[in-house]
Design an enzyme around this catalytic site. Structure first.
Site, PDB file in Angstrom:
ATOM      1  N   GLU A 182       0.823  -1.204   0.000  1.00 40.66           N
ATOM      2  CA  GLU A 182       0.000   0.000   0.000  1.00 40.66           C
ATOM      3  C   GLU A 182       0.863   1.263   0.000  1.00 40.66           C
ATOM      4  O   GLU A 182       0.876   2.035   0.966  1.00 40.66           O
ATOM      5  CB  GLU A 182      -0.996  -0.076   1.156  1.00 40.66           C
ATOM      6  N   HIS A 385     -17.580 -10.969   5.824  1.00 36.73           N
ATOM      7  CA  HIS A 385     -16.286 -10.320   6.095  1.00 36.73           C
ATOM      8  C   HIS A 385     -15.536 -11.072   7.182  1.00 36.73           C
ATOM      9  O   HIS A 385     -16.099 -11.381   8.236  1.00 36.73           O
ATOM     10  CB  HIS A 385     -16.503  -8.864   6.533  1.00 36.73           C
ATOM     11  N   HIS A 386     -14.281 -11.399   6.887  1.00 39.54           N
ATOM     12  CA  HIS A 386     -13.390 -12.040   7.856  1.00 39.54           C
ATOM     13  C   HIS A 386     -12.118 -11.222   7.974  1.00 39.54           C
ATOM     14  O   HIS A 386     -11.194 -11.410   7.192  1.00 39.54           O
ATOM     15  CB  HIS A 386     -12.998 -13.451   7.379  1.00 39.54           C
ATOM     16  N   GLU A 387     -12.063 -10.299   8.921  1.00 36.13           N
ATOM     17  CA  GLU A 387     -10.790  -9.623   9.204  1.00 36.13           C
ATOM     18  C   GLU A 387      -9.998 -10.538  10.126  1.00 36.13           C
ATOM     19  O   GLU A 387     -10.497 -10.947  11.174  1.00 36.13           O
ATOM     20  CB  GLU A 387     -11.029  -8.263   9.854  1.00 36.13           C
ATOM     21  N   HIS A 465      -8.203  -8.663   1.223  1.00 38.63           N
ATOM     22  CA  HIS A 465      -7.475  -7.390   1.347  1.00 38.63           C
ATOM     23  C   HIS A 465      -6.179  -7.678   2.107  1.00 38.63           C
ATOM     24  O   HIS A 465      -6.086  -8.676   2.826  1.00 38.63           O
ATOM     25  CB  HIS A 465      -8.323  -6.355   2.079  1.00 38.63           C
ATOM     26  N   GLU A 466      -5.178  -6.785   1.904  1.00 37.90           N
ATOM     27  CA  GLU A 466      -3.826  -7.061   2.417  1.00 37.90           C
ATOM     28  C   GLU A 466      -3.443  -8.496   2.027  1.00 37.90           C
ATOM     29  O   GLU A 466      -3.016  -9.304   2.856  1.00 37.90           O
ATOM     30  CB  GLU A 466      -3.714  -6.876   3.938  1.00 37.90           C
ATOM     31  N   GLU A 484      -7.444  -6.732  -2.964  1.00 46.74           N
ATOM     32  CA  GLU A 484      -6.930  -5.374  -2.836  1.00 46.74           C
ATOM     33  C   GLU A 484      -5.475  -5.406  -3.319  1.00 46.74           C
ATOM     34  O   GLU A 484      -5.215  -5.538  -4.502  1.00 46.74           O
ATOM     35  CB  GLU A 484      -7.067  -4.912  -1.385  1.00 46.74           C
ATOM     36  N   GLU A 490      -9.630   3.873   0.291  1.00 43.98           N
ATOM     37  CA  GLU A 490      -9.711   4.125   1.732  1.00 43.98           C
ATOM     38  C   GLU A 490      -8.658   5.128   2.213  1.00 43.98           C
ATOM     39  O   GLU A 490      -8.889   5.840   3.183  1.00 43.98           O
ATOM     40  CB  GLU A 490      -9.573   2.806   2.499  1.00 43.98           C
TER      41      GLU A 490
HETATM   42  C1  NOJ Z   1      -8.419  -2.728   5.560  1.00 44.67           C
HETATM   43  C2  NOJ Z   1      -9.250  -2.996   4.361  1.00 44.67           C
HETATM   44  O1  NOJ Z   1      -8.626  -2.569   3.181  1.00 44.67           O
HETATM   45  C3  NOJ Z   1     -10.585  -2.297   4.555  1.00 44.67           C
HETATM   46  O2  NOJ Z   1     -11.373  -2.427   3.397  1.00 44.67           O
HETATM   47  C4  NOJ Z   1     -11.264  -2.851   5.774  1.00 44.67           C
HETATM   48  O3  NOJ Z   1     -12.439  -2.125   6.003  1.00 44.67           O
HETATM   49  C5  NOJ Z   1     -10.375  -2.751   7.007  1.00 44.67           C
HETATM   50  N1  NOJ Z   1      -9.077  -3.275   6.725  1.00 44.67           N
HETATM   51  C6  NOJ Z   1     -10.965  -3.501   8.182  1.00 44.67           C
HETATM   52  O4  NOJ Z   1     -11.002  -4.857   7.917  1.00 44.67           O
HETATM   53 CA    CA Z   2      -6.067  -2.221   2.956  1.00 38.10          CA
END
Ligand code: NOJ
Ligand code: CA
Length: 681
Positions: A182, A385-387, A465-466, A484, A490
């Site tokens: 990023e 969504h899975h962070e 993402h990441e 991503e 963002e």
């Molecule tokens: C970074 C991600 O790019 C974003 O889309 C997300 O909302 C946040 N992390 C939280 O998971």
């Molecule tokens: Ca990100």
């Protein structure tokens, strides 16, 4: 997926294929050219037995002789004392169909040269380097057989080099830095490149465009590039986890393809299908359950700090707010609603930790079964969504249950997230403990494939993402739908400088050569926490839907901003996400670009054009339109006073009748753009 094979190819190729192999006295050089004789590859060894390859375009060197080799942790390296033991040739001309994509049909037309390099003395171990030579690029990989002295072949470093034959300008982002992929793109002379990620794009003094990347990154660490000296770049593999070798492998195995796209026009890099062609065909069979779609989400409001992921008075993922998004999606023809912050674990220290996350337990104010039923009744789906905070080990311990839940709830797509500094992801070590890992290392490359294949079993598409970088594996696993892996929109929401106006013109010719990106366009509310807000005009926001290819494409703004601006919002409602054909009409890296795409299963064409901070007047010929038809062009263009700093919302929406052969002037404001929908009569 249909698969058509047509017989090959040129007389020249048949002649060269008839060349004898030199088993008795090794040849000094192996050489082969692309089907149209545009690109040629030469492989030689020097007096010291060091192998190298060179790439020529129309007879002129593009890549000067550059070393090949591999260094292992436990057995002697392959670098010198080698000879060309044999060479073999093959050629392929097939056309295959993408289940979804930027075009339906892709031609895979190449000549292959396999060079066997063998040690001249000692144990006489050998390995192959396989080159696939296309008119628009070259892929090559190492192939290691199982043999005495090469059973376990853990890699300390790959010795592949890429020495540009000419000086060049380079567009690149740094490698091995904390913020992963990023970063904003640097534009520098090649001689000022440091450690760079791929894709890296170069324009030589002669005006040739070259992109270096890789294809089919499977069970291996991602390749970065280090400038050694002068014009020489050298592979620098992402480190392994827990202090292990960069890659841990037993033979037999082959590396990912090292790719070189070579084109006269910058736009030809974008039109090239080299990366996809070098990947294996669809391994999942019927993938009609993978559905490209546009979506809205409980998302931007968290990034603006109006709502929170965590439970509390500002919680975003409440029943009421999610229902509001479902209603909006249904009323405006969107397929999905992303909901972040629905699950337990979003406490203050989630970042880079991840142990607190449950992937099955919703917060009490989010009624998952009721909301998914509510959505389905309205013809909309929830996007899960899975962070993970980069804690892949913790995530994997719940993976099966997490996807089972989504399958039961009829959730066909999930966005995953790996927010942790580079090198701070966590994976399971062979001894069962947890060790730190790099997002682009072998263990995380394997993790992502595990997630994608587990998801596929439940007919779920994945949008990380990441992530690990894109190397075209969507061909083999079409549920790996987007990702991503670059600075997304963002950044322009947060309290720091956002993405500058040239950012998207950089992305198109660099990161996006690797594959689709979940950039999250469509922001009309230009005031954010970033000092400059969003550095584009509204017309440019619309252009992004055509310019940035993604089969999951978000309308990222607050719903209010769409309700207040139905005029420009109409384009976001109309634009498709799946394409029959794609062409790049013009463009220069980091400056501007115009892309046209024809919708799949329809007759309409769409155009997106955007510029950096400089205003531009472009003339485009409408030769791409189908012959013998008239079209109504619905034009969304920058108004007279539009400017990314002062008058972002100045947009003109107008119609005109056009047909193939007409020329259209595109006037782009500073930081501006233009979007057009060509409706066929
Ligand atoms: C970074 C991600 O790019 C974003 O889309 C997300 O909302 C946040 N992390 C939280 O998971
Ligand atoms: Ca990100």
């Amino acid at each position: 997926m249909t698969f058509r094979t047509t017989p090959v190819a040129s007389l020249l190729w048949l002649c060269s294929a008839a060349l004898p192999t030199f088993a008795a006295s090794p040849p000094p050089m192996a050489q082969a050219c692309s089907p149209g004789n545009v690109l040629c590859v030469e492989v030689t060894t020097d007096n010291d037995g060091r192998p190298s390859y060179a790439v020529l375009r129309d007879g002129r060197p593009v890549i000067a002789p550059s070393r090949l080799g591999m260094m292992f942790t436990h057995v002697p390296k392959f670098e010198r004392n080698l000879e060309i033991a044999s060479q073999a040739r093959d050629s392929v001309d097939q056309t295959w169909e993408q289940p979804w994509g930027e075009r339906r049909e892709i031609r895979n037309h190449y000549n292959q040269l396999t060079v066997t390099l063998r040690e001249k003395t000692g144990p006489k171990r050998d390995f192959d380097v396989v080159f696939r030579i296309y008119d628009d690029g070259v892929g090559f990989r190492y192939d290691f057989r199982r043999q005495p002295g090469l059973e376990q072949a853990d890699i300390a470093e790959e010795l592949t080099e890429f020495t540009l034959a000419e000086d060049a300008t380079a567009w690149w982002i740094p490698a091995f830095e904390w913020n992963r992929e990023e970063y904003l793109y640097h534009t520098t002379p090649l001689q000022e490149v440091g450690d760079a990620q791929t894709p890296i794009t170069l324009r030589t003094k002669d005006g040739l465009h070259v992109s270096i990347h890789e294809a089919a990154l499977v069970d291996y660490s991602g390749m970065n590039l280090t400038r050694v000296d002068g014009r020489k770049l050298k592979a620098a593999l992402t480190p392994g986890s827990g202090g292990a070798a960069r890659v841990v492998r037993a033979t037999p195995f082959h590396t990912p393809w090292r790719t070189l796209q070579v084109a006269r026009r910058a736009g030809d890099l974008v039109e090239s299908s080299l990366i996809l062609n070098l990947n294996e065909p669809n391994a999942l069979g019927d993938v009609s359950w993978v559905k490209p779609m546009k979506y809205v989400g409980v998302w931007w409001e968290m990034h603006l700090d109006l709502k929170t992921w965590a439970a509390g008075p500002k919680h975003g993922a409440t029943n009421e707010n999610v229902r509001r998004h479902i209603d909006f999606a249904a009323a405006n023809g969107f397929g999905g609603v992303l909901v972040e912050g629905w699950n337990v674990g979003w406490n203050a220290d989630w970042f880079g930790n991840g142990e607190s996350f449950s992937f099955t337990q919703p917060y009490p104010d989010f009624d998952l079964p009721a909301l998914s039923r509510y959505a389905q009744d309205k013809g909309v789906v929830l996007i899960g969504h899975h962070e993970t905070s980069g804690n892949a080990a913790h995530y994997e311990s719940q993976l099966g249950d997490a996807f089972d839940l989504y399958q039961r709830m009829g959730i066909p797509a999930v966005k995953t997230g790996y927010v942790a500094d580079a090198g701070q992801a966590k994976v399971r070590a062979p001894d069962g403990g947890v060790v730190y890992a790099w997002h682009e290392g072998q263990d995380m490359a394997n993790h992502h494939l595990r997630v994608v294949t587990e998801a596929a079993k439940r007919h779920i598409a994945v949008n990380p993402h990441e992530p690990v970088k894109d190397t075209g594996l969507r061909r083999t696993y079409p549920n790996w739908i987007t990702r991503e892996g670059a600075r997304g929109m963002e950044f322009s929401a947060w309290g720091q400088p956002g993405n500058p106006p040239e950012h998207e013109a950089n992305l198109v010719f660099t990161r996006l050569l690797a594959g689709p990106m979940d950039y999250t366009p469509g922001i009309f509310g230009m005031h954010t926490r970033a000092p400059d807000g969003i550095a584009t005009t509204w017309a440019k926001q619309l252009a992004l839907y055509v310019v940035i290819y993604s089969p999951l494409q978000m309308a990222a703004d607050l719903l209010d901003n769409y309700e207040k601006n139905p005029g420009p919002f109409q384009f976001i409602k109309d634009v498709p996400v799946d394409w029959e054909e794609t062409r790049v009409l013009n463009g220069e890296v980091g400056d501007y670009v115009t892309i046209v795409r024809k919708e799949r299963g329809g007759e309409n064409w769409y155009l997106g054009s955007l510029t950096d901070e400089h205003p531009r007047e472009l003339q485009v010929s409408l030769d791409f339109l189908d012959p013998g038809r008239r079209y109504t062009a619905q034009v969304y263009r920058d108004g007279e006073h539009a400017d990314w700093k002062t008058r972002r919302e100045d947009i003109v929406i107008e119609q005109r009748e056009v047909s193939r052969g007409d020329t259209l002037p595109l006037r782009l404001a500073p930081g501006g753009g233009q979007a057009i929908r060509f409706v066929a009569h």
